[in-house]
Write an enzyme that holds these catalytic residues in place. Structure first.
Site, PDB file in Angstrom:
ATOM      1  N   SER A   3     -25.566   7.855  -3.740  1.00  0.00           N
ATOM      2  CA  SER A   3     -26.698   7.336  -3.220  1.00  0.00           C
ATOM      3  C   SER A   3     -26.737   7.548  -1.763  1.00  0.00           C
ATOM      4  O   SER A   3     -25.812   7.613  -1.074  1.00  0.00           O
ATOM      5  CB  SER A   3     -26.800   5.858  -3.248  1.00  0.00           C
ATOM      6  OG  SER A   3     -28.158   5.406  -2.722  1.00  0.00           O
ATOM      7  N   HIS A  30     -32.307   9.892   7.530  1.00  0.00           N
ATOM      8  CA  HIS A  30     -33.255   9.556   8.645  1.00  0.00           C
ATOM      9  C   HIS A  30     -33.029  10.638   9.826  1.00  0.00           C
ATOM     10  O   HIS A  30     -32.097  10.468  10.606  1.00  0.00           O
ATOM     11  CB  HIS A  30     -33.292   8.307   9.029  1.00  0.00           C
ATOM     12  CG  HIS A  30     -33.590   7.227   8.146  1.00  0.00           C
ATOM     13  ND1 HIS A  30     -34.744   7.159   7.408  1.00  0.00           N
ATOM     14  CD2 HIS A  30     -32.700   6.289   7.377  1.00  0.00           C
ATOM     15  CE1 HIS A  30     -34.728   6.147   6.744  1.00  0.00           C
ATOM     16  NE2 HIS A  30     -33.601   5.534   6.508  1.00  0.00           N
ATOM     17  N   HIS A  68     -34.303  10.687   0.363  1.00  0.00           N
ATOM     18  CA  HIS A  68     -33.654   9.710  -0.501  1.00  0.00           C
ATOM     19  C   HIS A  68     -32.992  10.473  -1.836  1.00  0.00           C
ATOM     20  O   HIS A  68     -34.182  11.147  -2.540  1.00  0.00           O
ATOM     21  CB  HIS A  68     -34.064   8.398  -0.671  1.00  0.00           C
ATOM     22  CG  HIS A  68     -33.880   7.537  -1.778  1.00  0.00           C
ATOM     23  ND1 HIS A  68     -34.256   7.679  -3.143  1.00  0.00           N
ATOM     24  CD2 HIS A  68     -32.772   6.900  -1.727  1.00  0.00           C
ATOM     25  CE1 HIS A  68     -33.826   7.046  -3.968  1.00  0.00           C
ATOM     26  NE2 HIS A  68     -32.778   6.498  -3.265  1.00  0.00           N
ATOM     27  N   ASN A  88     -30.554   9.363  -5.538  1.00  0.00           N
ATOM     28  CA  ASN A  88     -29.416   8.608  -6.108  1.00  0.00           C
ATOM     29  C   ASN A  88     -29.569   9.199  -7.420  1.00  0.00           C
ATOM     30  O   ASN A  88     -30.500   9.572  -8.237  1.00  0.00           O
ATOM     31  CB  ASN A  88     -30.215   7.269  -6.151  1.00  0.00           C
ATOM     32  CG  ASN A  88     -29.382   6.344  -7.115  1.00  0.00           C
ATOM     33  OD1 ASN A  88     -29.545   6.218  -8.352  1.00  0.00           O
ATOM     34  ND2 ASN A  88     -28.177   5.904  -6.669  1.00  0.00           N
ATOM     35  N   VAL A  89     -28.207   9.486  -7.957  1.00  0.00           N
ATOM     36  CA  VAL A  89     -27.754   9.703  -9.482  1.00  0.00           C
ATOM     37  C   VAL A  89     -26.876   8.693  -9.801  1.00  0.00           C
ATOM     38  O   VAL A  89     -25.662   8.419  -9.257  1.00  0.00           O
ATOM     39  CB  VAL A  89     -27.403  11.090  -9.707  1.00  0.00           C
ATOM     40  CG1 VAL A  89     -28.618  12.102  -9.721  1.00  0.00           C
ATOM     41  CG2 VAL A  89     -26.469  11.678  -8.549  1.00  0.00           C
ATOM     42  N   HIS A 143     -41.446  19.918  -4.512  1.00  0.00           N
ATOM     43  CA  HIS A 143     -41.690  19.827  -5.987  1.00  0.00           C
ATOM     44  C   HIS A 143     -41.392  20.900  -6.974  1.00  0.00           C
ATOM     45  O   HIS A 143     -41.251  20.701  -8.149  1.00  0.00           O
ATOM     46  CB  HIS A 143     -43.290  19.136  -5.876  1.00  0.00           C
ATOM     47  CG  HIS A 143     -43.468  17.658  -5.782  1.00  0.00           C
ATOM     48  ND1 HIS A 143     -43.297  16.880  -6.631  1.00  0.00           N
ATOM     49  CD2 HIS A 143     -44.060  17.371  -4.553  1.00  0.00           C
ATOM     50  CE1 HIS A 143     -43.643  15.724  -6.298  1.00  0.00           C
ATOM     51  NE2 HIS A 143     -43.926  15.880  -4.765  1.00  0.00           N
ATOM     52  N   HIS A 169     -48.229  -4.163  -1.866  1.00  0.00           N
ATOM     53  CA  HIS A 169     -48.862  -4.889  -0.893  1.00  0.00           C
ATOM     54  C   HIS A 169     -49.524  -4.030   0.127  1.00  0.00           C
ATOM     55  O   HIS A 169     -50.468  -4.716   0.840  1.00  0.00           O
ATOM     56  CB  HIS A 169     -47.726  -5.898  -0.148  1.00  0.00           C
ATOM     57  CG  HIS A 169     -46.920  -5.047   0.590  1.00  0.00           C
ATOM     58  ND1 HIS A 169     -45.885  -4.389  -0.127  1.00  0.00           N
ATOM     59  CD2 HIS A 169     -46.546  -4.924   1.858  1.00  0.00           C
ATOM     60  CE1 HIS A 169     -44.978  -3.891   0.782  1.00  0.00           C
ATOM     61  NE2 HIS A 169     -45.462  -4.370   2.189  1.00  0.00           N
ATOM     62  N   GLY A 209     -23.100  -8.335  -6.219  1.00  0.00           N
ATOM     63  CA  GLY A 209     -22.060  -8.682  -5.237  1.00  0.00           C
ATOM     64  C   GLY A 209     -21.488  -7.346  -4.595  1.00  0.00           C
ATOM     65  O   GLY A 209     -20.442  -7.187  -4.279  1.00  0.00           O
ATOM     66  N   ARG A 254     -21.192  -3.925  -1.870  1.00  0.00           N
ATOM     67  CA  ARG A 254     -20.578  -4.025  -0.431  1.00  0.00           C
ATOM     68  C   ARG A 254     -21.990  -3.993   0.374  1.00  0.00           C
ATOM     69  O   ARG A 254     -22.789  -2.947   0.402  1.00  0.00           O
ATOM     70  CB  ARG A 254     -19.989  -3.022  -0.110  1.00  0.00           C
ATOM     71  CG  ARG A 254     -19.335  -2.683   1.363  1.00  0.00           C
ATOM     72  CD  ARG A 254     -18.147  -1.795   1.634  1.00  0.00           C
ATOM     73  NE  ARG A 254     -17.993  -1.629   2.904  1.00  0.00           N
ATOM     74  CZ  ARG A 254     -18.243  -0.931   3.706  1.00  0.00           C
ATOM     75  NH1 ARG A 254     -19.227  -0.397   3.535  1.00  0.00           N
ATOM     76  NH2 ARG A 254     -17.597  -1.084   5.018  1.00  0.00           N
TER      77      ARG A 254
END
Length: 308
Positions: A100, A104, A114, A116-117, A153, A183, A266, A268
């Site tokens: 992950s 920035h 960003h 993630n795999v 893309h 929101h 739980g 880190r």
């Protein structure tokens, strides 16, 4: 659909080997672009087994805050973030392996990105293991450039094309729907790919797809970061970057499944919250000036559209 039966140890070893190499290659590519600082590695252990290696950079050159994390953790039961819509996972121990990352940049004209795999396998004595792949990548510009969005893309589509003509469109829409701040009634950025629960084509093809997404992330992002890292900017653009980073924080803490999974299992905390930007600002009831570059971001880029 029940996934193909696998030998868990073989699958875990194969995925783990790939993901550690992926972490290495992405870090090397980002260090070349950064040019000043190197990633600092922090090894850690998980309470129920396993652990990870968190790599971070904090620089005033190109990468204001960047983290590329590998983890392989064990747990006695899956958290609610995983079982809420899949009751068949209740009562199973699990292993979760993933990379992950969040980047920035310093420059407001260089977008946040960003990726993630991940691979998760859930086991219960006397029953076949349940496994799946998930992940994706998305980009969050502060000042938009059409050519950057098209490149991003197009690279996502290239990653998907070997696996079916409809795959990019399907996972592009899922990404648009997922990275949406309900929101605020606005997208977090310009999207990319998002997929989860992938196992329908069997282990080998599913793993191959995850590898394709992982390998194409840096191909999508590196040229954009190189192009925008030295763009001239003023405090006005910097202020807007910090304001828009607030949306990133809101999404990660309110909606992001990976953040919730990590905290509920739980994990880190320092590694999980590494994704948050270093400098953020919230302004009360702020609106962009009509006709400004800031308004253009909202009107022309923070909308679900076909970038190709």
């Amino acid at each position: 659909m029940n996934p193909e039966k696998i030998v868990v140890s073989d699958a875990v070893n194969a995925v783990k080997d790939y993901l550690q190499k992926l972490q290495d290659s992405i870090c090397s590519a980002l260090e070349r672009i950064e040019g000043k600082e190197k990633f600092v590695e922090d090894l850690w252990q998980h309470a129920e087994g396993g652990g990870g290696r968190t790599r971070t950079i904090a620089s005033n050159n190109v990468l204001e805050k960047a983290g590329v994390n590998f983890s392989h953790v064990f747990g006695k039961s899956l958290p609610a973030a995983a079982t809420a819509k899949r009751p068949e996972l209740m009562g199973r121990s699990f292993q979760a392996i993933g990379v992950s990352l969040v980047i920035h940049p310093v420059n407001p004209y260089a977008p946040t990105s960003h990726a993630n795999v991940r691979f998760i396998v859930a086991e219960k004595e006397g029953e076949d293991p349940i496994w799946w792949f998930g992940g994706g990548f998305d980009m969050t510009p502060y000042y938009g450039f059409e050519e950057d969005c098209q490149h991003w893309h197009q690279t996502a589509k290239v990653a998907c094309d070997p696996f079916g003509s409809d795959v990019y469109a399907r996972y592009k829409k899922w990404c648009d729907d997922y990275f949406y701040l309900k929101h605020r009634q606005e997208p977090r950025g310009i999207g990319g790919l998002f997929f989860d629960d992938v196992n329908q084509e069997g282990f080998d093809k599913s793993f191959s797809f995850m590898r394709s997404v992982g390998d194409h992330y840096i191909q999508a992002y590196a040229p954009i970061l190189e192009k925008r890292k030295s763009h001239k900017y003023t405090e006005k653009e910097r202020d807007f970057q910090c304001y828009r980073r607030g949306r990133y924080v809101e999404f990660n803490l309110l909606y992001d499944r990976g953040t919730l999974f990590g905290l509920q299992s739980g994990g880190r905390v320092e590694s999980i919250l590494m994704s948050l930007p270093p400098h953020v600002d919230w302004k009360y009831n702020w609106k962009p000036e009509p006709g400004s570059a800031e308004e253009k971001l909202y009107k022309d880029f923070l909308v679900a559209k076909d970038w190709l």
